[in-house]
Design a protein around this motif. Structure first.
Motif, mmCIF file in Angstrom:
data_model
loop_
_atom_site.group_PDB
_atom_site.id
_atom_site.type_symbol
_atom_site.label_atom_id
_atom_site.label_comp_id
_atom_site.label_asym_id
_atom_site.label_seq_id
_atom_site.Cartn_x
_atom_site.Cartn_y
_atom_site.Cartn_z
ATOM 1 N N CYS A 525 -102.972 -30.049 -27.629
ATOM 2 C CA CYS A 525 -101.701 -29.997 -26.888
ATOM 3 C C CYS A 525 -100.640 -29.258 -27.692
ATOM 4 O O CYS A 525 -99.847 -28.476 -27.140
ATOM 5 C CB CYS A 525 -101.221 -31.411 -26.569
ATOM 6 S SG CYS A 525 -102.288 -32.316 -25.438
ATOM 7 N N VAL A 531 -96.436 -30.302 -23.559
ATOM 8 C CA VAL A 531 -95.614 -31.459 -23.911
ATOM 9 C C VAL A 531 -95.987 -32.682 -23.082
ATOM 10 O O VAL A 531 -96.219 -33.770 -23.621
ATOM 11 C CB VAL A 531 -94.115 -31.121 -23.725
ATOM 12 C CG1 VAL A 531 -93.265 -32.347 -24.052
ATOM 13 C CG2 VAL A 531 -93.728 -29.961 -24.620
ATOM 14 N N GLU A 532 -96.025 -32.528 -21.762
ATOM 15 C CA GLU A 532 -96.339 -33.672 -20.899
ATOM 16 C C GLU A 532 -97.722 -34.228 -21.191
ATOM 17 O O GLU A 532 -97.930 -35.443 -21.225
ATOM 18 C CB GLU A 532 -96.232 -33.259 -19.422
ATOM 19 C CG GLU A 532 -94.821 -32.971 -18.966
ATOM 20 C CD GLU A 532 -93.889 -34.167 -19.159
ATOM 21 O OE1 GLU A 532 -94.359 -35.317 -18.955
ATOM 22 O OE2 GLU A 532 -92.723 -33.955 -19.521
ATOM 23 N N GLU A 533 -98.683 -33.326 -21.402
ATOM 24 C CA GLU A 533 -100.038 -33.773 -21.711
ATOM 25 C C GLU A 533 -100.082 -34.502 -23.058
ATOM 26 O O GLU A 533 -100.802 -35.488 -23.230
ATOM 27 C CB GLU A 533 -101.000 -32.587 -21.728
ATOM 28 C CG GLU A 533 -101.302 -31.998 -20.360
ATOM 29 C CD GLU A 533 -100.219 -31.029 -19.886
ATOM 30 O OE1 GLU A 533 -99.178 -30.943 -20.566
ATOM 31 O OE2 GLU A 533 -100.425 -30.366 -18.852
ATOM 32 N N ARG A 535 -97.582 -36.208 -24.411
ATOM 33 C CA ARG A 535 -97.027 -37.550 -24.188
ATOM 34 C C ARG A 535 -98.064 -38.471 -23.532
ATOM 35 O O ARG A 535 -98.192 -39.650 -23.886
ATOM 36 C CB ARG A 535 -95.786 -37.453 -23.301
ATOM 37 C CG ARG A 535 -94.566 -36.858 -24.001
ATOM 38 C CD ARG A 535 -93.468 -36.631 -22.994
ATOM 39 N NE ARG A 535 -92.255 -36.120 -23.602
ATOM 40 C CZ ARG A 535 -91.346 -35.388 -22.956
ATOM 41 N NH1 ARG A 535 -91.532 -35.105 -21.663
ATOM 42 N NH2 ARG A 535 -90.265 -34.956 -23.581
ATOM 43 N N PHE A 536 -98.813 -37.903 -22.586
ATOM 44 C CA PHE A 536 -99.851 -38.688 -21.896
ATOM 45 C C PHE A 536 -100.897 -39.187 -22.885
ATOM 46 O O PHE A 536 -101.272 -40.373 -22.861
ATOM 47 C CB PHE A 536 -100.495 -37.820 -20.814
ATOM 48 C CG PHE A 536 -101.789 -38.373 -20.280
ATOM 49 C CD1 PHE A 536 -101.795 -39.438 -19.383
ATOM 50 C CD2 PHE A 536 -103.013 -37.835 -20.679
ATOM 51 C CE1 PHE A 536 -102.991 -39.955 -18.906
ATOM 52 C CE2 PHE A 536 -104.201 -38.343 -20.198
ATOM 53 C CZ PHE A 536 -104.191 -39.409 -19.306
#
Length: 663
Positions: A525, A531-533, A535-536
């Motif tokens: 990532c 970024v979203e991935e 955080r996931f």
């Protein structure tokens, strides 16, 4: 699977088997006479048995050649003797002679010959022996069935072995122990306990060997409560007092579970004269790292006249390797020579080579290797790993060539180490990786998980992640390490989304990712700016899998957030790290502050970095450059002067470019 299919084909044709057997070179024929009394054969057989027991195989064969008449006992004794003294070819020759002369085999004949077939060089003969067993109607004989199951398990044909096991009309403790031993070797803990439960339901009482396998299995899983239950069972049926191997297994079990108090209690219950227990407890303390206690026990052991074994010495050498205590290693080497072990133990020599390599004394490691008269695969692998550990990459690859030239052979350690060396070479050798891949397939290790992971790593380092994917797809049952390797390959090549998808697939298939898996996914990532991935993945790690992130995971997330300018969020995350953060995270954060020109956060990060890494000139120079960027030249000059008084070494970066020539 190919072997299983071959066996299935064999089963379909087994009804047409004749008594013909593959003929091996036979001794000269005998002239038989019917006037000799049976008691004459009996006396000769007793003499052959006595000679074999005293190790005089040649004299036994000479007596056999002089006998005008033989029976099945004569052949059984000599076949077993040849096998015991390392002459399998002669054993097969005798068996062929026996069959061709019309002497019908007994159960002892088949068990002796099948024991010889456990050698991989005689796997074909084992199937032929099975044919003979069926042809003569011995299929349901428990004694022979046990030997066949043992043979197929040693050949790795577990499906065939289990089928034969299920077909046995009755099962005794010996055949159950074979099954438990196999599950213990394979680390299949659930099948181990399941088989033990079935054994009890059939009314078969466990013996000492049964409990040793079970204790080893629960010890490998570190299941303290289950092991205590087995301990109680052993006490109840009297095996702790009557079988010396059970209390020794208890010592090992409690040691594996890091319960030293109970391990010592189990040791104290063992008679003082038992040398196995002394070596066990010495090895236990050394394995755990209690050097002073293990040395004290080692001295007491010799005071009571007990001879140390290879296990004790290897435990000390392994401790020396882990702690890089070369002085202890040298003392153990001297002790081994004094005790008369010399160079005959390949395990000990291998441990010595490994110890010197881990201590970065590669000259001594090579010297031990060159002193060995018979160089085994284990010793060669130890030297290869030592060379790799010391950074002598070219010699690792050369060592692989020498092993191939001398016919020493190779295994998964050989291939994995050589692939790692190729990966570390500059530039990474794609052609060499392909050649090693061919060697792996040819040697039957193409689907080995260790080799497959090394291949995926090597191909991804070459930039050919599609080849890594192909290797992964060919693995029959990929585990956590295999999934981690392919996710790491995606991350290395900037394919973060593919890595996340593979992580989801892994979880869907019931595998639980570990800390390394999540770190590789976060790195992917980071390299891809997802970024979203990121955080996931970070939240998935904590909430779903229950794994607490360490500083490496936090550092990766801080770097990801900082790269895209989310400095406030990155700073808050950096302050949440549950352990002492090293300079890597602060350095990454300061670099992001410079890129996005955030003076407020940057000043706080620069101060923390200088306080944390006051002795690191590279960190001081980075902080100096930051202060210079924001116009604080006085602070920048002071930090630079301090940094210049220390030695600064910058690693030169390099890019991988593959040039394809078209002829």
């Amino acid at each position: 699977m190919r072997k299983v299919r071959e066996f299935a084909s064999f089963v379909r044709t087994i009804t047409t088997v004749t008594s013909e057997f593959v003929s091996i070179h036979l001794p000269r024929p005998y002239s038989y006479s019917s006037v000799h009394a049976p008691d004459a054969i009996y006396l000769k057989n007793r003499e052959i048995d006595r000679l074999i027991k005293f190790g005089h195989l040649s004299a036994a064969i000479k007596l056999f050649d002089e006998m005008p008449l033989h029976d099945v006992v004569t052949y059984n004794l000599l076949i077993s003797g040849c096998f015991r003294h390392g002459h399998p070819e002669r054993a097969f020759g005798l068996y062929s002679q026996m069959v061709l002369r019309g002497i019908r085999e007994s159960a002892s004949t088949f068990t002796s010959v099948l024991g010889t077939c456990s050698n991989a060089d005689f796997s074909k003969e084992g199937s032929q022996i099975h044919c003979r067993v069926v042809f003569l109607g011995f299929s349901l004989n428990l004694f022979i069935g046990t030997s066949l199951i043992d043979y197929y398990m040693r050949m790795g044909l577990d499906i065939v072995a289990l089928k034969l096991f299920d077909e046995l009309p009755q099962r005794n403790i010996a055949v159950w122990n074979l099954l438990l031993r196999r599950f213990c070797e394979l680390g299949q803990f659930e099948k181990l306990l399941g088989s033990f439960s079935k054994m009890q339901l059939e009314g078969v009482e466990p013996n000492g060997l049964t409990l040793c396998y079970l204790l080893r299995g629960v010890g490998n899983e570190r299941l303290l409560d289950e092991g205590r239950q087995l301990h109680s069972r052993a006490v109840k049926i009297g095996l702790v007092e009557s079988n010396i191997f059970v209390p020794n297994a208890l010592v090992d079990f409690y040691s594996d579970c890091r319960s030293l108090t109970e391990a010592k209690k189990a040791f104290e219950c063992i008679p003082l004269e038992d040398v196995i227990s002394w070596n066990s407890i010495v090895a236990v303390y050394a394995d755990i790292g209690f050097l002073s206690e293990s040395l004290e026990l080692f001295s007491r052991m010799q005071f009571w006249g007990k001879r140390p074994s290879i296990r004790s010495l290897m435990a000390f050498l392994n401790l020396s390797s882990r702690t890089r205590n070369i002085q202890l290693g040298k003392q153990i080497q001297s002790c081994a020579l004094k005790l008369g072990f010399g160079h005959e133990s390949s395990h000990l020599q291998s441990a010595l080579i490994n110890m010197y390599g881990k201590c970065f004394d590669i000259e001594s490691s090579v010297a031990v290797y060159e002193s060995i008269s018979v160089r085994t695969l284990e010793c060669c692998n130890s030297l290869m790993t030592s060379l790799l550990h010391c950074g002598v990459i070219e010699d690792v690859i050369e060592m692989f060539g020498l092993m191939a030239d001398e016919g020493i052979g190779l295994d998964e350690v050989t291939l994995s180490t050589t692939l790692k060396a190729l990966s570390m070479s500059s530039p990474t050798d794609l052609t060499g990786c392909r050649l090693l891949h061919c060697c792996a397939i040819k040697s039957g290790l193409g689907f080995n998980s260790v080799v497959s992971c090394s291949l995926m790593d090597s191909y991804s380092r070459c930039g050919h992640v599609e080849l890594s994917c192909k290797v992964f797809e060919e693995i029959h049952s990929p585990g956590v390490i295999c999934f981690t390797s392919i996710i790491n390959g995606y991350a290395r090549n900037g394919m973060g989304k593919e890595g996340i998808q593979m992580l989801k697939t892994m979880i869907q298939k019931g595998w639980k990712p570990d800390k390394v898996t999540f770190l590789c996914a976060l790195i992917g990532c980071n390299h891809s700016g997802l970024v979203e991935e990121g955080r996931f993945v970070f939240e998935l790690m904590k909430t779903v899998c229950g794994i607490e992130p360490d500083w490496k995971h936090y550092s990766c997330m801080v770097d990801l957030l900082g790269r895209v300018g989310l400095l406030d969020e990155a700073e808050k995350l950096l302050l949440k790290v549950p352990e002492k953060v090293n300079g890597v995270s602060w350095s990454s954060m300061l670099r992001s502050c410079r890129i996005h020109r955030n003076e407020i956060i940057g000043r706080k990060i620069a101060k923390s970095l200088v306080d944390l890494e006051a002795e690191d000139p590279a960190a001081l120079l980075q902080a100096s450059n930051f202060y210079s960027d924001i116009g604080d030249f006085e602070t920048s000059k002071q930090l630079r002067e301090v940094a210049l008084t220390k030695k600064v070494i910058r690693e030169i970066g390099r890019s991988l470019i593959e040039v394809k020539s078209h002829c």
